[in-house]
Design a protein around this motif. Structure first.
Motif, PDB file in Angstrom:
ATOM      1  N   PHE A 287       0.418  -1.038  -0.370  1.00 42.15           N
ATOM      2  CA  PHE A 287      -0.021   0.501   0.255  1.00 42.15           C
ATOM      3  C   PHE A 287       1.482   1.730  -0.081  1.00 42.15           C
ATOM      4  CE2 PHE A 287      -2.453   3.170   2.327  1.00 42.15           C
ATOM      5  CZ  PHE A 287      -3.392   3.310   1.806  1.00 42.15           C
ATOM      6  N   ASP A 288       1.799   1.313   0.359  1.00 39.98           N
ATOM      7  CA  ASP A 288       2.876   2.354   0.865  1.00 39.98           C
ATOM      8  C   ASP A 288       3.945   2.514  -0.683  1.00 39.98           C
ATOM      9  OD1 ASP A 288       2.384   2.980   3.661  1.00 39.98           O
ATOM     10  OD2 ASP A 288       4.065   2.021   4.120  1.00 39.98           O
ATOM     11  N   LEU A 289       3.580   1.775  -1.183  1.00 43.19           N
ATOM     12  CA  LEU A 289       4.484   1.807  -2.736  1.00 43.19           C
ATOM     13  C   LEU A 289       3.590   2.483  -3.416  1.00 43.19           C
ATOM     14  CD1 LEU A 289       6.752   0.743  -4.655  1.00 43.19           C
ATOM     15  CD2 LEU A 289       5.592  -1.290  -4.818  1.00 43.19           C
ATOM     16  N   TYR A 290       2.151   1.548  -3.682  1.00 41.32           N
ATOM     17  CA  TYR A 290       1.444   2.195  -4.340  1.00 41.32           C
ATOM     18  C   TYR A 290       0.764   3.813  -4.108  1.00 41.32           C
ATOM     19  CZ  TYR A 290      -0.042  -2.373  -5.832  1.00 41.32           C
ATOM     20  OH  TYR A 290      -0.213  -3.838  -6.256  1.00 41.32           O
ATOM     21  N   LYS A 319      -6.062  -5.397  13.574  1.00 41.62           N
ATOM     22  CA  LYS A 319      -7.526  -5.400  13.241  1.00 41.62           C
ATOM     23  C   LYS A 319      -6.881  -3.459  13.665  1.00 41.62           C
ATOM     24  CE  LYS A 319     -11.860  -6.750  15.189  1.00 41.62           C
ATOM     25  NZ  LYS A 319     -11.885  -6.479  13.917  1.00 41.62           N
ATOM     26  N   ILE A 320      -6.087  -2.572  14.886  1.00 45.97           N
ATOM     27  CA  ILE A 320      -5.513  -1.347  14.261  1.00 45.97           C
ATOM     28  C   ILE A 320      -4.990  -0.981  13.058  1.00 45.97           C
ATOM     29  CG2 ILE A 320      -3.561   0.249  15.637  1.00 45.97           C
ATOM     30  CD1 ILE A 320      -4.381  -1.048  17.939  1.00 45.97           C
ATOM     31  N   LYS A 321      -3.406  -2.052  12.809  1.00 43.14           N
ATOM     32  CA  LYS A 321      -2.986  -1.522  11.612  1.00 43.14           C
ATOM     33  C   LYS A 321      -4.069  -1.436  10.248  1.00 43.14           C
ATOM     34  CE  LYS A 321       1.347  -3.488  11.750  1.00 43.14           C
ATOM     35  NZ  LYS A 321       2.193  -2.266  11.807  1.00 43.14           N
ATOM     36  N   ILE A 325      -3.982   1.708   8.019  1.00 41.70           N
ATOM     37  CA  ILE A 325      -4.324   1.685   6.196  1.00 41.70           C
ATOM     38  C   ILE A 325      -5.058   2.198   5.312  1.00 41.70           C
ATOM     39  CG2 ILE A 325      -3.467   0.027   4.218  1.00 41.70           C
ATOM     40  CD1 ILE A 325      -2.004  -1.752   6.288  1.00 41.70           C
ATOM     41  N   ILE A 326      -6.208   1.606   5.826  1.00 40.20           N
ATOM     42  CA  ILE A 326      -7.949   2.057   5.684  1.00 40.20           C
ATOM     43  C   ILE A 326      -7.852   3.668   5.913  1.00 40.20           C
ATOM     44  CG2 ILE A 326     -10.497   1.729   5.453  1.00 40.20           C
ATOM     45  CD1 ILE A 326      -9.771  -1.065   6.535  1.00 40.20           C
ATOM     46  N   GLN A 327      -7.579   4.381   6.738  1.00 39.89           N
ATOM     47  CA  GLN A 327      -8.089   5.044   7.010  1.00 39.89           C
ATOM     48  C   GLN A 327      -7.037   6.621   6.310  1.00 39.89           C
ATOM     49  OE1 GLN A 327      -5.756   6.773  10.623  1.00 39.89           O
ATOM     50  NE2 GLN A 327      -7.380   8.021  12.290  1.00 39.89           N
TER      51      GLN A 327
END
Length: 582
Positions: A287-290, A319-321, A325-327
């Motif tokens: 996700f960071d790469l995208y 769940k937090i991680k 990512i969604i946030q």
């Protein structure tokens, strides 16, 4: 004691020392061998339990087996092994595992180094994140116990753990040092752990700003496992973990093409495997790469996947991680409504995580405090009992010393008393013997005087006899009268000889003792010489002895010279004095 006796005694002492030393060394060898066997036993038990750590029924069966051995043999080793097995039943519950480990440590009391080592190792791992300093103390203790063993069972794993603790503390030089020590102690066939060390080198280099070296080390680890045939599941999982790290390093070096290829491959692998925990970790990296490469569509695919698996994720940290990512996605795309919902959800998750963390920390703290208080209480009770035993022991010792001292004093007094009584009796006996000897000496002197008088009378009588015999040659002499006088004189001589013989035979026992002693001292003395010694001891002259033995004085003197020579006396030595000294 002569020289030969001394040599024999010294040899005996040397042999005794050697024998005792041999027995001592044999005892040490047997003791060490026994403990080594026990440590090997615990190691083999660990090898048996490790593969079934997720199968409690099998672990309970082994625990029962070990306790049955203890009941049959009463060997403490099996009681400890049964309690050690219980540790595996609580392996995934730190708050419950810690008390078990502490009790096992206490019961073992450093008797078996393997158990002390494994317990300290476990405590270090359990406290790695909640109490890093305490964890470091336990890992140091574990290393010390492992080094005491003739075999280093887990030294590479202990160095690995210590390196990881330094890594967590951001002390990367020391972390690298212990990772290297761990690698040195691994066997060539420990391919998984060798690959793991190269992976750790990569992680450490990356944190030290040497990402290029991190890629090299990680590739080495990947190559080690890829070159091995028939990888087991653990090796497959670790190989993918290293690939995941490699993708992250390429991303950090802005090699986005290689990074995307690797990270996407790993993401798909974990997704297909339905490993929610690892797929969430992998999704964060891709996700960071995208985001960096501006691939919005790919970002949405990741977010949709995460939103889809969220209901089945139970671990709060995961769940937090996932929601973080969604946030980030909603925040980047200005989806305020969804962002608000996700932020509220995250807030609740943070609170839940804090509560759980506090609860875990509290449980661990409570357990530790309870164990510390219990240990202090036990120590206090032990000190009181020890003091009571010490007082009792000292009192008993004092009483024993008094009794021994009393016995010694009484014995010494009795000994002195007995010695005085014996000395008094010996003195009385000595005085009595002195009186007897003095009386005997006077008696012997009187006998000798009488013998001298008799001999003198005999000599005078013999002279008269000789004169009468000469008269018989004269003419006009009354022969009958002369013969009568001769008969009277001869009769007197016979009476004198009889009296002399009686006087001489009174000392027969003393003469016998004298002759026995002389025979022992000088076996060369003849019977005639021994008999003459009985005259010499009475200090008779050669003339007197010649009269008694009907021999000449010259013959007596020759005998006297021979006797002195045989007895080792010189010319000036007095034979009578020497014989009286015997």
């Amino acid at each position: 004691m002569n020289h030969k006796s001394c040599q024999k005694t010294m040899k005996t002492i040397s042999l005794l020392k050697f024998f005792l030393l041999f027995l001592f060394n044999l005892f040490l060898f047997v003791s060490c061998e026994k403990k080594d066997d026990a440590n090997d036993y615990f190691y083999n038990l660990t090898q048996e339990l490790s593969p079934i750590y997720k199968e409690p029924d099998k672990i309970k069966a082994i625990q029962k087996r070990e306790f049955t051995k203890f009941e049959k043999t009463k060997d403490e080793k099996y009681l400890i092994s049964s309690r050690y097995t219980e540790y595996f039943l609580k392996e995934h519950n730190g708050s419950k595992q810690i008390p078990v480990v502490f009790e096992l440590l206490k019961h073992n009391n450093d008797r078996y180094a393997f158990i002390s080592m494994i317990c300290n190792f476990n405590l270090a791992l359990e406290l790695e994140h909640t109490s890093p300093k305490l964890a470091m103390q336990f890992i140091d203790n574990s290393i010390k116990f492992d080094q005491k063993l003739n075999k280093t069972y887990y030294i590479s794993h202990l160095y690995h753990a210590k390196g990881r603790f330094y890594y967590n503390d951001k002390n990367y030089p020391k972390a690298m040092y212990y990772f290297q020590q761990a690698l040195k102690n691994l066997k060539p066939d420990d391919t998984l752990y060798i690959a793991s060390m190269h992976n750790n080198f990569g992680l450490t280099y990356d944190k030290s700003g040497k990402t290029g070296l991190a890629i090299e080390e990680t590739k080495k680890g990947i190559k080690i496992l890829e070159s091995k045939k028939n990888l087991n599941q653990e090796e497959i999982e670790f190989l993918n973990s290293m690939r995941d790290n490699l993708g992250g390093y390429f991303y950090k070096l802005k090699n986005y093409g290689n990074a995307e290829k690797i990270l996407l491959q790993q993401f798909e692998y974990y997704k297909n495997k339905k490993d929610d925990h690892l797929s969430i970790i992998s999704s964060e990296k891709i996700f960071d790469l995208y985001i960096t490469t501006g691939q919005s569509d790919q970002q949405k695919k990741i977010v949709d996947y995460l939103a889809n698996i969220e209901p089945q994720v139970n671990n709060i940290s995961d769940k937090i991680k996932l929601n973080e990512i969604i946030q980030r996605y909603y925040s980047g795309n200005n989806q305020l409504k969804e962002l608000k919902v996700t932020s509220e959800k995250l807030t609740n998750l943070y609170h839940a995580f804090d509560d759980k963390s506090k609860k875990n920390v509290q449980e661990i703290t409570d357990n530790l405090n309870s164990l510390i208080i219990k240990d202090i209480d036990n120590k206090y009770r032990y000190d009181i009992q020890f003091q009571k035993k010490q007082k009792l022991w000292l009192s008993s010792l004092a009483i024993l010393c008094i009794i021994i001292l009393t016995i010694i004093i009484f014995s010494v007094k009795n000994k002195i008393k007995n010695e005085k009584e014996i000395a008094q009796k010996q003195r009385e006996l000595f005085e009595s013997n002195e009186k007897i000897l003095e009386q005997d000496r006077s008696f012997q002197k009187e006998k000798i005087k009488n013998l001298h008088r008799t001999l003198s009378i005999k000599i005078d009588a013999e002279k008269i006899l000789l004169e009468n015999l000469k008269k018989t040659k004269r003419v006009n002499v009354d022969s009958e009268q002369v013969i009568r006088d001769l008969l009277l004189k001869v009769n007197n001589l016979i009476l004198i000889d009889k009296r002399s013989y009686n006087s001489f035979t009174e000392g027969t026992m003393e003469n016998k003792l004298l002759m026995d002693e002389l025979s022992n001292r000088c076996p060369d003395l003849t019977k005639k010489e021994l008999k003459l010694c009985t005259y010499f001891i009475m200090n008779l002259s050669s003339k007197e002895i010649a009269a008694l033995e009907n021999t000449t004085t010259g013959t007596v003197r020759v005998y006297k010279t021979k006797i002195k020579s045989k007895l080792g006396l010189i010319k000036d030595d007095d034979l009578s004095t020497f014989l009286n000294s015997i």
